[in-house]
Design a protein around this motif. Structure first.
Motif, PDB file in Angstrom:
ATOM      1  N   SER A   1     -14.492 123.753   6.717  1.00 30.58           N
ATOM      2  CA  SER A   1     -13.788 124.633   7.651  1.00 30.58           C
ATOM      3  C   SER A   1     -12.737 125.474   6.948  1.00 30.58           C
ATOM      4  O   SER A   1     -12.365 126.541   7.434  1.00 30.58           O
ATOM      5  CB  SER A   1     -13.130 123.795   8.766  1.00 30.58           C
ATOM      6  OG  SER A   1     -12.071 123.009   8.242  1.00 30.58           O
TER       7      SER A   1
ATOM      8  N   LYS B   1     -17.351 123.115  17.099  1.00 32.11           N
ATOM      9  CA  LYS B   1     -17.402 124.373  16.355  1.00 32.11           C
ATOM     10  C   LYS B   1     -18.793 125.016  16.328  1.00 32.11           C
ATOM     11  O   LYS B   1     -18.994 126.023  15.650  1.00 32.11           O
ATOM     12  CB  LYS B   1     -16.932 124.144  14.907  1.00 32.11           C
ATOM     13  CG  LYS B   1     -15.444 123.921  14.781  1.00 32.11           C
ATOM     14  CD  LYS B   1     -14.653 125.196  14.977  1.00 32.11           C
ATOM     15  CE  LYS B   1     -14.831 126.164  13.829  1.00 32.11           C
ATOM     16  NZ  LYS B   1     -14.075 127.411  14.002  1.00 32.11           N
TER      17      LYS B   1
ATOM     18  N   ASP C   1     -21.988 129.150  14.424  1.00 31.91           N
ATOM     19  CA  ASP C   1     -20.703 128.524  14.109  1.00 31.91           C
ATOM     20  C   ASP C   1     -19.655 129.390  14.791  1.00 31.91           C
ATOM     21  O   ASP C   1     -19.363 130.493  14.330  1.00 31.91           O
ATOM     22  CB  ASP C   1     -20.466 128.490  12.595  1.00 31.91           C
ATOM     23  CG  ASP C   1     -21.437 127.567  11.891  1.00 31.91           C
ATOM     24  OD1 ASP C   1     -21.729 126.502  12.443  1.00 31.91           O
ATOM     25  OD2 ASP C   1     -21.908 127.920  10.797  1.00 31.91           O
TER      26      ASP C   1
END
Length: 362
Positions: free
Chosen positions: A15, A195, A214
């Motif tokens: 991330s 996510k 995403d």
């Protein structure tokens, strides 16, 4: 490190766009546990994200050798696909589909990847056939040759879904609309994580449509939903943070949270809904215009009187409001006074209009 803790750390590094560090972390764990298929699969997944397809294929193959499940087949097939090895990729996807079974294989998009692999195989076969024909005949159709060269079957380009999708947002939700007609709700599969969102649906041609995103910021999977109508599939994602999304898919930036409900932060622009519309509107200006129109509207009869009372109450002092409330309640709605001194000490009597009699209901 425990597997769950390792997995959490890998997701955190990804991330933060530090997938290379995630690879290093998993590599250290592999040295101490070389027989763990999950570790080889995890590193293959990271390498695939880094577009290191040869290394990803190696690790995915090792994971499968150690008994990994169908997820490793999917990673292995994708790595082979992007290396241009479409026949091997198709075989990997077919084996993964067989492992997963009919329900899970739909979710993991094996059919879609098999179709894409077959498409690339056919395109290469057509090109080879034309080359052979050219060599045999000593000439070729120049126009056809140029067209083929301008559209090569690039191995490292992800095939785009043929079905269009669009999106817009409100203060609390992000909504994706997928323009597939005449779907049955039981045939559409949608999966949410914080996510990501995945959508699969059967197409009239017999192949599978798939969409994997995403998303830009976190969503609440439990409060997200979808519905199927004759003209489209609508996916509704619940925002975790009350912020305006600048894009649908993730860009690595940290979310900016509102400082107060209804008030944008310094770094946040006022949203214009729907976000995907070509024509933008200033909703604050529209709201102000509507309020001004309501204030300037000329009412008659009881409506005008009620509007006057509302204005007096809304702009009045605390004593004015107390007087209006006390006189109205005690008089059964027959008296409305704005003078608190007159009504403060004694009970306000009922005063019905002339020619009418006041009665209590039993």
């Amino acid at each position: 490190m425990a597997y769950t803790s390792l997995l959490t750390e890998v997701y955190r590094l990804q991330s933060l766009d530090c997938t290379d560090k995630a690879v290093q972390l998993v590599s250290r764990e592999i040295q101490s546990q070389p027989g763990c298929s999950e570790l080889w699969y995890m590193r293959a997944l990271c390498l695939l994200k880094l577009e290191k397809y040869k290394e990803a294929a190696h690790d995915a193959a090792k994971a499968l050798e150690l008994g990994a499940n169908f997820d490793a087949n999917l990673v292995y097939g994708k790595a082979l696909f992007f290396l241009g090895k479409f026949l091997e990729a198709k075989k990997a996807f077919a084996e993964g589909k067989e492992k997963a079974g009919p329900e899970l294989s739909t979710f993991n998009q094996f059919d879609q990847w098999i179709d894409w692999s077959e498409d690339r195989i056919k395109r290469i076969a057509r090109k080879e056939a034309k080359t052979t024909c050219k060599e045999m005949n000593g000439h070729s159709d120049e126009k056809t040759e140029k067209t083929e060269e301008s559209n090569p079957p690039a191995a490292n380009v992800m095939p785009a879904p043929k079905i269009k999708h669009d999106w817009y947002q409100t203060e609390t939700h992000v909504v994706i609309t997928i323009l597939i007609k005449n779907q049955k709700a039981e045939d559409v599969k949608v999966n949410f994580t914080e996510k990501t969102v995945s959508v699969t649906a059967p197409l009239p041609s017999g192949s599978e449509y798939s969409l994997e995103l995403d998303v830009c910021h976190r969503i609440n999977p439990e409060l997200s939903s979808f519905k199927v109508v004759p003209s489209k599939i609508e996916v509704k994602m619940k925002k975790v943070d009350g912020i305006h999304w600048a894009a649908l898919e993730g860009d690595g930036t940290e979310p900016t949270v509102k400082s107060a409900p209804g008030e944008p932060t310094k770094t946040q622009s006022v949203p214009a809904y729907p976000s995907s519309a070509s024509r933008k509107h200033d909703w604050n200006k529209l709201e102000a215009d509507i309020k001004a129109e309501e204030e300037n509207e000329k009412l008659e009869g009881d409506a005008a009187l009620n509007q006057l009372f509302q204005k007096i109450y809304g702009q009045g002092s605390d004593e004015t409001k107390r007087a209006m409330n006390k006189s109205f309640m005690e008089s059964g709605g027959t008296v409305l006074s704005t003078n608190w001194k007159e009504v403060a000490t004694d009970k306000v009597d009922v005063k019905p209009p002339d020619g009418m009699e006041y009665k209590k209901w039993n």
